[in-house]
Write an enzyme that holds these catalytic residues in place. Structure first.
Site, PDB file in Angstrom:
ATOM      1  N   HIS A  87       3.588  -2.156  -8.193  1.00 42.86           N
ATOM      2  CA  HIS A  87       2.449  -2.645  -7.411  1.00 42.86           C
ATOM      3  C   HIS A  87       1.264  -1.700  -7.551  1.00 42.86           C
ATOM      4  O   HIS A  87       1.412  -0.550  -7.967  1.00 42.86           O
ATOM      5  CB  HIS A  87       2.791  -2.832  -5.925  1.00 42.86           C
ATOM      6  CG  HIS A  87       3.236  -1.597  -5.211  1.00 42.86           C
ATOM      7  ND1 HIS A  87       4.558  -1.234  -5.101  1.00 42.86           N
ATOM      8  CD2 HIS A  87       2.544  -0.631  -4.551  1.00 42.86           C
ATOM      9  CE1 HIS A  87       4.654  -0.110  -4.408  1.00 42.86           C
ATOM     10  NE2 HIS A  87       3.438   0.288  -4.068  1.00 42.86           N
ATOM     11  N   HIS A 141      -3.087   3.906  -4.586  1.00 44.32           N
ATOM     12  CA  HIS A 141      -2.087   4.420  -5.528  1.00 44.32           C
ATOM     13  C   HIS A 141      -1.574   3.295  -6.408  1.00 44.32           C
ATOM     14  O   HIS A 141      -1.811   2.120  -6.127  1.00 44.32           O
ATOM     15  CB  HIS A 141      -0.921   5.111  -4.798  1.00 44.32           C
ATOM     16  CG  HIS A 141      -0.063   4.228  -3.930  1.00 44.32           C
ATOM     17  ND1 HIS A 141      -0.304   4.043  -2.590  1.00 44.32           N
ATOM     18  CD2 HIS A 141       1.040   3.486  -4.209  1.00 44.32           C
ATOM     19  CE1 HIS A 141       0.623   3.237  -2.077  1.00 44.32           C
ATOM     20  NE2 HIS A 141       1.448   2.864  -3.045  1.00 44.32           N
ATOM     21  N   GLU A 149       3.060   6.619  -7.370  1.00 48.85           N
ATOM     22  CA  GLU A 149       4.329   6.421  -6.662  1.00 48.85           C
ATOM     23  C   GLU A 149       5.395   6.016  -7.671  1.00 48.85           C
ATOM     24  O   GLU A 149       5.124   5.215  -8.568  1.00 48.85           O
ATOM     25  CB  GLU A 149       4.157   5.310  -5.613  1.00 48.85           C
ATOM     26  CG  GLU A 149       5.418   5.016  -4.809  1.00 48.85           C
ATOM     27  CD  GLU A 149       5.227   3.892  -3.776  1.00 48.85           C
ATOM     28  OE1 GLU A 149       4.228   3.149  -3.866  1.00 48.85           O
ATOM     29  OE2 GLU A 149       6.087   3.767  -2.891  1.00 48.85           O
TER      30      GLU A 149
END
Ligand code: CO
Length: 137
Positions: free
Chosen positions: A7, A79, A130
């Site tokens: 994502h 992020h 991430e």
């Protein structure tokens, strides 16, 4: 080592307005809001054909996302998240390469119920990265 883009997270000052933009104006399927107190955020997932957008709003003024919005009041890309097969092996490899892992280095449970880690933006081209362990098939 890193696999699929899981994502892209966008910090937003108004989660309802952002959800309406993606759902009503852009015509995407969106989730109900989910609170993640361990991360200090409320999230809505926007499902796209090949990935997701995670809309992030702070749960309180102490949230790291609140500091981000102080610097970018209209919101912005917060992020990106990529999948790895084995998050602890990835951490150890990155540690050996001098890439800093945020927090105590132990994976936390992320928005999808899977272990996640965040890497220091200063070691990743100015981008908060991430890593999420890929779900078992
Ligand atoms: Co994320």
């Amino acid at each position: 080592m890193i696999g699929r883009l899981n994502h892209v997270a966008v910090a937003v000052p108004d989660l309802e307005a952002a959800t309406a933009l993606y759902r009503d104006t852009l015509g995407a399927a969106v989730s109900d809001p989910v609170d993640l107190p361990e991360h200090g955020v409320r999230v809505v997932f926007v499902d796209l054909a090949n990935t997701r957008i995670e809309l992030l709003a702070p749960l309180s003024g102490a949230s790291p996302v609140a500091g981000f919005l102080d610097r970018a009041p209209q919101g912005g890309i917060h992020h990106i998240c990529c999948e790895v097969d084995d998050i602890r092996a990835a951490r150890d490899r990155l540690h050996a390469a001098g890439v800093r892992v945020l927090g105590d280095g132990e994976p936390k449970t992320g928005a999808h119920g899977l272990p996640v880690l965040f890497l220091h933006p200063k070691d990743c081209c100015g981008t908060l990265l991430e890593l999420e362990e890929r779900a078992a098939p």
